[in-house]
Structures are given as C-alpha cells and as structure tokens.
Design an enzyme around this catalytic site. Structure first.
Site, mmCIF file in Angstrom:
data_model
loop_
_atom_site.group_PDB
_atom_site.id
_atom_site.type_symbol
_atom_site.label_atom_id
_atom_site.label_comp_id
_atom_site.label_asym_id
_atom_site.label_seq_id
_atom_site.Cartn_x
_atom_site.Cartn_y
_atom_site.Cartn_z
ATOM 1 N N GLY A 90 1.490 -2.709 6.321
ATOM 2 C CA GLY A 90 0.247 -3.467 6.181
ATOM 3 C C GLY A 90 0.590 -4.935 5.990
ATOM 4 O O GLY A 90 1.679 -5.265 5.516
ATOM 5 N N GLN B 278 -0.542 -13.654 3.667
ATOM 6 C CA GLN B 278 0.917 -13.498 3.653
ATOM 7 C C GLN B 278 1.613 -14.289 4.755
ATOM 8 O O GLN B 278 2.830 -14.438 4.724
ATOM 9 C CB GLN B 278 1.293 -12.014 3.788
ATOM 10 C CG GLN B 278 0.962 -11.195 2.552
ATOM 11 C CD GLN B 278 1.390 -9.773 2.723
ATOM 12 O OE1 GLN B 278 0.688 -8.985 3.346
ATOM 13 N NE2 GLN B 278 2.563 -9.422 2.219
ATOM 14 N N CYS C 191 5.934 -4.659 -1.499
ATOM 15 C CA CYS C 191 5.183 -5.675 -0.771
ATOM 16 C C CYS C 191 6.174 -6.600 -0.067
ATOM 17 O O CYS C 191 7.176 -6.997 -0.659
ATOM 18 C CB CYS C 191 4.331 -6.470 -1.752
ATOM 19 S SG CYS C 191 3.395 -7.799 -0.999
ATOM 20 N N LEU C 192 5.879 -6.944 1.184
ATOM 21 C CA LEU C 192 6.777 -7.829 1.933
ATOM 22 C C LEU C 192 6.880 -9.209 1.280
ATOM 23 O O LEU C 192 7.863 -9.914 1.483
ATOM 24 C CB LEU C 192 6.279 -7.979 3.383
ATOM 25 C CG LEU C 192 6.324 -6.718 4.249
ATOM 26 C CD1 LEU C 192 5.661 -6.989 5.598
ATOM 27 C CD2 LEU C 192 7.751 -6.224 4.446
ATOM 28 N N HIS D 151 -4.346 -2.480 -1.224
ATOM 29 C CA HIS D 151 -3.251 -3.430 -1.484
ATOM 30 C C HIS D 151 -3.453 -4.708 -0.652
ATOM 31 O O HIS D 151 -3.351 -5.816 -1.167
ATOM 32 C CB HIS D 151 -1.906 -2.758 -1.153
ATOM 33 C CG HIS D 151 -0.708 -3.652 -1.237
ATOM 34 N ND1 HIS D 151 0.324 -3.450 -2.122
ATOM 35 C CD2 HIS D 151 -0.363 -4.756 -0.527
ATOM 36 C CE1 HIS D 151 1.240 -4.399 -1.969
ATOM 37 N NE2 HIS D 151 0.846 -5.202 -0.993
ATOM 38 N N GLU D 152 -3.779 -4.517 0.628
ATOM 39 C CA GLU D 152 -3.955 -5.680 1.506
ATOM 40 C C GLU D 152 -5.214 -6.455 1.149
ATOM 41 O O GLU D 152 -5.236 -7.684 1.212
ATOM 42 C CB GLU D 152 -3.988 -5.246 2.978
ATOM 43 C CG GLU D 152 -2.743 -4.510 3.467
ATOM 44 C CD GLU D 152 -1.439 -5.195 3.122
ATOM 45 O OE1 GLU D 152 -1.407 -6.436 3.004
ATOM 46 O OE2 GLU D 152 -0.432 -4.484 2.937
ATOM 47 N N HIS E 271 -4.600 -8.860 -1.485
ATOM 48 C CA HIS E 271 -3.989 -10.114 -0.999
ATOM 49 C C HIS E 271 -5.062 -11.129 -0.615
ATOM 50 O O HIS E 271 -4.926 -12.322 -0.875
ATOM 51 C CB HIS E 271 -3.126 -9.851 0.240
ATOM 52 C CG HIS E 271 -1.736 -9.380 -0.073
ATOM 53 N ND1 HIS E 271 -0.860 -10.099 -0.837
ATOM 54 C CD2 HIS E 271 -1.063 -8.263 0.307
ATOM 55 C CE1 HIS E 271 0.305 -9.444 -0.916
ATOM 56 N NE2 HIS E 271 0.208 -8.323 -0.234
HETATM 57 NI NI NI Z 1 1.670 -6.843 0.020
#
Ligand code: NI
Length: 185
Positions: free
Chosen positions: A46, A51, A95-96, A137-138, A141
């Site tokens: 995701g 991000q 998370c990236l 989660h996204e 963000h």
């Molecule tokens: Ni994330």
C-alpha cells in the site's frame, strides 16, 4: 512510469493532511501509475500520496502477492472515507516510510469504505482483515498519522533509537527515499 522517492519519518508531508481530489486529469492518472510503480519497486502492499510528498487524498493498494489474496486486483482509492467499522484485531504492521520498524497495532476487523476509482466513479467496498488494515493504514497517512503513533509506551521506548535514526536521516533502504537530511536516489 517513474519510481518516486519515498518520504521517511521526520519529513513534513507525512505529518500533513492531504486535500481531496476534485477531478481526474491526465497528470493525476500518470501520478497514480507512478504510485503503483513506486509501491511495487519497494515491495510495498500500500502507498499513500503523502509518502511521495504529494498532499492529495490518493491511496494505492496491491495485496495480490499475499496468500489468500491473489485474486484481489491492485486498485486506487481516491478521496477514501470509512463510513463504518466493526470488530477489532491486532496484527503486526510496518511502513515504507519507517523502514525496518514493526509493531503490533489494533485496528477494526471490518470496514465499509466509500471512495472514487480512477474514472472518478463512486465506489463502495467492504473490506476485512488484512485488506481493511492496509486501507486504514494508508488512510491514516492522508491524515498525517503514522502507525508508530499507536504503539504502546514501552514499545515506543524499545524502538526509540531506530525511529530516531530514521528521523535523523541515518538509514539505508533498497528504494529511493527523501530523508530530513537529503534525497537518496
Ligand atoms: Ni505506511
């Protein structure tokens, strides 16, 4: 398509609230394709627009690499809104934007989410378990929230050093990133 650098914890766009998208034009479509490319090249499931430093309410999801979810096609959610949630479940997340940090987080087990697709058509999705988790989660963000914000005090303490390193730009990733110090391509 292009791979965009991913902003890491400590950088400003991750703490900002993204703005709703009012229409889909060629530039937005290209941006969404770039988001897919970026997510795939970083082995993510995701990605939210914050991000990659863009404050628009756009999320891309692809969980087809995971067992039992092979049939879920990659999709984008524009202006996503959770209209109901039920149940609770705890699962480990990463998370990236916070590389190599993982922690158990409690989230609703099932959600109903309204969003627009890439044709700007209204859609509704009932998502459970892992899919619900990725979307939530996204969506966090887009509101400037990171999963580490939910960690318990003791877990935060345990991960303090690792998180501070990321926030100070002292980090190595396999994908291009923007840290508080510099852009690493
Ligand atoms: Ni994330």
């Amino acid at each position: 398509m292009s791979v965009l650098p991913i902003y890491l914890d400590g950088t400003k766009p991750l703490r900002k609230k993204a703005k709703p998208v009012s229409k889909i034009d060629d530039a937005t479509l290209k941006f969404i394709m770039d988001m897919f490319e970026t997510m795939h090249s970083a082995d993510g499931i995701g990605l939210a627009a914050n991000q990659v430093g863009v404050l628009k309410r756009i999320i891309v999801v692809d969980i087809s690499c995971l067992e039992e979810y092979e049939n879920v096609k990659p999709f984008a959610l524009i202006n996503p809104e959770v209209i109901s949630e039920e149940g609770k479940c705890t699962m480990e997340e990463g998370c990236l934007s916070v590389p190599d940090v993982r922690g158990e987080i409690e989230r609703p087990q099932k959600i109903v989410v309204n969003f627009r697709d890439i044709k700007f058509q209204e859609q509704q999705l009932i998502a459970e378990d892992l899919l619900a988790r990725v979307i939530l989660h996204e969506l966090d963000h887009l509101n400037g929230v990171l999963f580490v914000d939910y960690l318990t005090k003791s877990k935060k303490q345990e991960l303090k050093e690792a998180i501070e390193k990321i926030q100070n730009g002292d980090v190595a990733t396999k994908y291009p990133v923007v840290t508080t110090q510099r852009v690493i391509l």
